[in-house]
Motif scaffolding. Structure first.
Motif, short mmCIF file in Angstrom:
data_model
loop_
_atom_site.label_atom_id
_atom_site.label_comp_id
_atom_site.label_asym_id
_atom_site.label_seq_id
_atom_site.Cartn_x
_atom_site.Cartn_y
_atom_site.Cartn_z
N THR A 137 -1.51 1.90 -16.60
CA THR A 137 -0.78 0.74 -17.10
C THR A 137 -0.99 -0.48 -16.19
O THR A 137 -1.05 -1.60 -16.67
CB THR A 137 0.72 1.05 -17.25
N LEU A 138 -1.15 -0.24 -14.89
CA LEU A 138 -1.43 -1.36 -13.98
C LEU A 138 -2.76 -2.02 -14.34
O LEU A 138 -2.88 -3.25 -14.37
CB LEU A 138 -1.47 -0.87 -12.53
N MET A 139 -3.76 -1.20 -14.65
CA MET A 139 -5.06 -1.76 -15.03
C MET A 139 -4.96 -2.50 -16.35
O MET A 139 -5.58 -3.55 -16.54
CB MET A 139 -6.11 -0.66 -15.10
N VAL A 193 3.93 -2.10 -18.92
CA VAL A 193 3.62 -2.22 -20.34
C VAL A 193 4.25 -3.47 -20.91
O VAL A 193 3.60 -4.25 -21.62
CB VAL A 193 4.09 -0.96 -21.12
N VAL A 194 5.53 -3.70 -20.55
CA VAL A 194 6.22 -4.90 -21.04
C VAL A 194 5.50 -6.16 -20.57
O VAL A 194 5.24 -7.09 -21.35
CB VAL A 194 7.70 -4.91 -20.57
N MET A 195 5.10 -6.18 -19.27
CA MET A 195 4.40 -7.36 -18.76
C MET A 195 3.06 -7.57 -19.46
O MET A 195 2.65 -8.70 -19.72
CB MET A 195 4.18 -7.21 -17.24
N SER A 196 2.37 -6.48 -19.80
CA SER A 196 1.10 -6.61 -20.52
C SER A 196 1.33 -7.24 -21.88
O SER A 196 0.60 -8.14 -22.30
CB SER A 196 0.43 -5.24 -20.71
N VAL A 197 2.35 -6.74 -22.58
CA VAL A 197 2.63 -7.28 -23.92
C VAL A 197 2.98 -8.76 -23.82
O VAL A 197 2.47 -9.58 -24.58
CB VAL A 197 3.77 -6.48 -24.59
N ILE A 198 3.81 -9.10 -22.82
CA ILE A 198 4.19 -10.51 -22.65
C ILE A 198 2.94 -11.37 -22.40
O ILE A 198 2.76 -12.43 -23.00
CB ILE A 198 5.18 -10.69 -21.48
N ALA A 206 0.83 -1.20 0.00
CA ALA A 206 0.00 0.00 0.00
C ALA A 206 0.87 1.25 0.00
O ALA A 206 0.57 2.23 -0.68
CB ALA A 206 -0.94 0.00 1.21
N SER A 207 1.99 1.23 0.75
CA SER A 207 2.80 2.44 0.78
C SER A 207 3.53 2.63 -0.55
O SER A 207 3.78 3.75 -0.97
CB SER A 207 3.77 2.43 1.96
N MET A 208 3.83 1.52 -1.24
CA MET A 208 4.43 1.66 -2.57
C MET A 208 3.41 2.27 -3.54
O MET A 208 3.73 3.15 -4.33
CB MET A 208 4.88 0.30 -3.07
N ALA A 209 2.16 1.80 -3.42
CA ALA A 209 1.14 2.25 -4.36
C ALA A 209 0.80 3.72 -4.17
O ALA A 209 0.26 4.35 -5.08
CB ALA A 209 -0.12 1.39 -4.20
N LEU A 210 1.12 4.27 -3.01
CA LEU A 210 0.85 5.69 -2.78
C LEU A 210 1.60 6.57 -3.76
O LEU A 210 1.18 7.68 -4.06
CB LEU A 210 1.25 6.08 -1.35
N LYS A 211 2.72 6.06 -4.28
CA LYS A 211 3.53 6.87 -5.20
C LYS A 211 3.00 6.78 -6.63
O LYS A 211 3.53 7.45 -7.52
CB LYS A 211 4.99 6.38 -5.17
N PHE A 212 1.99 5.94 -6.86
CA PHE A 212 1.49 5.77 -8.22
C PHE A 212 0.73 7.00 -8.70
O PHE A 212 -0.13 7.53 -8.00
CB PHE A 212 0.53 4.57 -8.29
N GLY A 213 1.06 7.46 -9.91
CA GLY A 213 0.29 8.52 -10.54
C GLY A 213 -0.71 7.92 -11.50
O GLY A 213 -0.79 6.69 -11.62
N PRO A 214 -1.48 8.75 -12.21
CA PRO A 214 -2.48 8.21 -13.14
C PRO A 214 -1.88 7.32 -14.23
O PRO A 214 -2.51 6.33 -14.61
CB PRO A 214 -3.14 9.46 -13.74
N ALA A 215 -0.67 7.66 -14.71
CA ALA A 215 -0.08 6.82 -15.77
C ALA A 215 0.23 5.43 -15.24
O ALA A 215 -0.03 4.42 -15.90
CB ALA A 215 1.19 7.47 -16.31
N GLU A 216 0.76 5.37 -13.99
CA GLU A 216 1.05 4.07 -13.38
C GLU A 216 -0.23 3.28 -13.19
O GLU A 216 -0.29 2.08 -13.47
CB GLU A 216 1.74 4.26 -12.01
N TYR A 217 -1.28 3.97 -12.73
CA TYR A 217 -2.54 3.27 -12.53
C TYR A 217 -3.12 2.74 -13.83
O TYR A 217 -3.61 1.62 -13.90
CB TYR A 217 -3.56 4.16 -11.80
N GLY A 233 6.95 6.68 -19.26
CA GLY A 233 7.75 7.71 -18.61
C GLY A 233 8.47 7.28 -17.35
O GLY A 233 9.38 7.96 -16.90
N SER A 234 8.08 6.18 -16.71
CA SER A 234 8.77 5.78 -15.48
C SER A 234 9.07 4.29 -15.53
O SER A 234 8.50 3.56 -16.35
CB SER A 234 7.91 6.09 -14.25
N ALA A 235 9.98 3.86 -14.65
CA ALA A 235 10.35 2.45 -14.63
C ALA A 235 9.13 1.58 -14.40
O ALA A 235 8.97 0.52 -15.01
CB ALA A 235 11.40 2.20 -13.55
N ILE A 236 8.22 2.05 -13.53
CA ILE A 236 7.04 1.24 -13.21
C ILE A 236 6.15 1.08 -14.44
O ILE A 236 5.73 -0.03 -14.78
CB ILE A 236 6.25 1.89 -12.05
N THR A 237 5.88 2.18 -15.14
CA THR A 237 4.98 2.07 -16.30
C THR A 237 5.61 1.20 -17.38
O THR A 237 4.93 0.38 -17.97
CB THR A 237 4.62 3.45 -16.89
#
Lengths: 502, 154
Positions: free
Chosen positions: A149-151, A476-481, A136-147, A468-472
């Motif tokens: 791509t996570l979805m 994205v790579v995981m989604s493509v895989i 949860a504390s890691m997810a606090l740093k997520f911005g809309p782009a991270e969210y 734009g960030s390591a997380i996104t």
């Protein structure tokens, strides 16, 4: 550290008599729903939303989660006694569990399911407690782009892993997203895709979609089997509801391993309880000294999968609570329930409503104890449910669905929609299009569009922000895989087999 | 064969959805993307899905999987499903006019007597009526769910 304080406070919340009562109601209903083959956790949680509307959210959510993990206990009973999984994830139990019942060891099979479920379920809740705060504390740093791509990742993983065909899973996902765009766009105030129907201005409610796709479609499937006379007979419980010492020593290893496998699979999006129990079954078969016993009543083949599908439910609560992103159909419905109560699951919930989060998580410890009692000494009561003639049960499920669907808005339109989605679900099942991805994307659709537009607003309409960030980039790579896996895997197998021949 | 019908269905749906998206009126204020952007993205996603399905159809044909005989031994059940759907549709249409108690009781009577045969007329009828009346009072009076009263006085 005040997290520890929050956890302790959570225990105070969940032992309040009112919450103990709703934990009990939840796991009791869950066991019933699990035993009955016609209706699963998704449909029953959706049906309860309109009925529980005025309730205090903590109590209501405690009850709904109780239904979710309670069904896994009940499902094994049906699997063992009539060889039909009462709930999809208990499909592996129906193999060796039923064979044990035929040999007069039904009591032992039921006992090992209940005990294995209890140990692994509790193990899962401990895992959930440990993982929740750091995630949860890691997810606090997520911005809309991270969210966003996570979805995308959650949806692609669910699409390719749930059905037989990745393309059909994707189709279900996109259909769910399309349904979520129906109604007034909150940012611009424009009505979209309402087809001139006034009721569609508020969008298509997810309760009607879930009730249609799960309850009504299941009833239609059931009615066709009632008519063709294939409804099976239940076996009597034979043998004591307990394990011999030998059975116990054989079971304890599979229970632990199944519990760990189930929890990991549960945390990851897409796979879910059915895959967890299949993985546990194959692991046990591979590790066993007597693999030929599997399929003929090996107790390991009951203990492992049952443990796996129970810790899976606790694992699946991790992404739902910490990220606010469910990884499967049933948790998507739970998320829908959270939203209906005006509660957004996710990292902020741990800061804003620690009482609710920890009250809910800790209620799962108590719920598992209650389930052990309900499913061991009291199992005979629930077995009676199997004697209800399907010809009475299925029409009753439709009548109950009507209350749930009509109760939300008091509009007959919702009734027509559950029937429409019921027929759609029935046809989709016939042509192998999975419905869980549709429910997931329907629940996430609004959030997904919002985070997409926010991200694009931040970047000035430049899609580069999604890289734009390591997380996104990772997501994205995981989604493509995950999209490519179904195309790569058969090739790899082929490659290996060709290698063997030479 | 089924897969090809689904493929055609996806393409038709994509066309209709793109057209419907273009019909959304937009005011170019503030929001740089507007309400059309996300639906357009979904339309593209639908086209990608069509491509994936096409790839699967070709892959399966290469692997020469035996054509799956879809309707296995369920030829007769389609009629039952249609019947159940029609009866349920009539139930839903008459739900508000007849009211909860009457429509539910009638629906359950018909369905249960059709699907639970073996001469259990009495049990079926009792279940239907007791459930209809009992659930009405539990849900409206105790749980505050709004259900239509219809033609009955209570």
């Amino acid at each position: 550290m005040d997290t520890f304080q929050h956890i302790l406070n959570g225990f105070l919340v969940c032992i309040q008599p009112i919450n103990l009562w709703y934990t009990f109601v939840g796991v009791f209903l869950g066991t019933i729903v699990g035993v009955l083959p016609g209706i699963g956790p998704s449909a029953s949680i959706a049906l309860l939303i309109p009925i529980t509307f005025g309730m205090e959210p903590t109590s209501a959510l405690i009850m709904m989660c109780g239904i979710y993990y309670g069904t896994k206990y009940g499902g094994s009973t049906t699997a063992i006694l009539i060889r039909t999984p009462g709930e999809a994830a208990s499909v592996m139990t129906s193999i060796d569990g039923y064979e044990m019942a035929k040999k007069g060891r039904a009591g032992a099979a039921l006992a090992v399911s209940a005990i294995g479920s209890f140990i692994a379920g509790t193990l899962g809740v401990i895992g959930l407690t440990l993982f929740a705060v750091p995630l949860a504390s890691m997810a606090l740093k997520f911005g809309p782009a991270e969210y966003f791509t996570l979805m995308v990742f959650a949806m692609t993983a669910v699409s390719t892993l749930t059905g037989k065909s990745a393309a059909k899973g994707m189709l279900a996902t996109i259909l769910g997203l399309m349904i979520s765009t129906i109604g007034i766009d909150l940012q611009s105030g424009q009505a979209r895709f309402t087809m001139g129907i006034a009721e569609f201005q508020d969008g298509v409610g997810f309760v009607v979609v879930v009730v249609g796709l799960f309850a009504i479609a299941e009833v239609l499937r059931g009615l066709s089997s009632v008519h063709s006379g294939t409804a099976p007979e239940a076996m009597k419980i034979s043998g004591k509801l307990w394990l011999t010492k030998e059975e116990w020593t054989r079971s304890i290893g599979p229970i632990w391993r199944g519990g760990v496998i189930g929890f990991i699979i549960g945390v990851l999006p897409g796979a879910g309880g059915t895959i967890a129990s299949i993985m546990s079954y194959t692991t046990e078969k591979r590790m066993s000294k007597n693999p030929e016993e599997f399929g003929k009543g090996a107790i390991e083949g009951v203990a492992g999968p049952e443990a796996a599908n129970n810790s899976d439910t606790a694992g699946a609560m991790v992404p739902l609570l910490t990220l606010g992103i469910p990884g499967g159909g049933a948790t998507a419905v739970l998320m829908g329930a959270f939203i209906m109560y005006g509660i957004q699951p996710g990292p902020l919930l741990f800061q804003n409503r620690p009482d609710l989060v920890w009250g809910l998580i800790n209620s799962m410890y108590i719920g598992n104890i209650m389930l052990l009692i309900l499913n061991l000494p009291l199992i005979g009561v629930f077995v009676r449910l199997l004697y209800i003639p399907p010809g009475i049960l299925y029409p009753l499920i439709i009548a109950i669905s009507v209350i749930g669907a009509y109760g939300i808005n008091g509009s007959p339109m919702d009734l027509y929609l559950i029937l429409l989605f019921g027929v759609v679900g029935y046809v989709f099942d016939k042509v192998d299009i999975p419905v869980a991805p549709l429910v997931l994307s329907l629940v996430l659709g609004g959030m997904m569009e919002q985070s997409f537009r926010q991200a694009m607003t931040i970047s000035g309409a430049n899609p580069k922000i999604f890289f734009g960030s390591a997380i996104t980039v990772t997501l994205v790579v995981m989604s493509v895989i995950s999209i490519l896996i179904p195309f790569i895997l058969p090739k790899l197998k082929q490659f290996k087999e060709e290698g063997k021949d030479e | 064969m089924t897969d090809r019908i689904i493929l055609a269905g996806i393409l038709v749906l994509a066309a209709v959805y793109f057209w419907a998206t273009s019909q959304i009126p937009t005011l170019e204020i503030g929001d740089p993307l507007g309400p059309k952007a996300f639906p357009r993205l979904l339309g593209v996603g639908l086209l990608i899905t069509a491509a994936m399905l096409l790839a699967e159809i070709i892959r399966d044909r290469k692997a020469q999987k035996p054509a799956v005989a879809a309707e296995t031994a369920s030829g007769g059940s389609t009629g039952v499903i249609v019947l159940a759907v029609v009866v349920t549709a009539i139930f839903f249409v008459s739900f508000e006019t007849l009211g909860y108690v009457l429509s539910v009781a009638a629906y359950l009577l018909i369905m249960m007597n059709y699907f639970n045969k073996r001469g259990r007329w009495l049990i079926n009828s009792l279940t239907a009526v007791i459930y209809a009346v009992g659930s009405y009072f539990i849900f409206t009076k105790a749980l505050g769910v709004n259900l239509p009263q219809g033609v009955l006085p209570f």
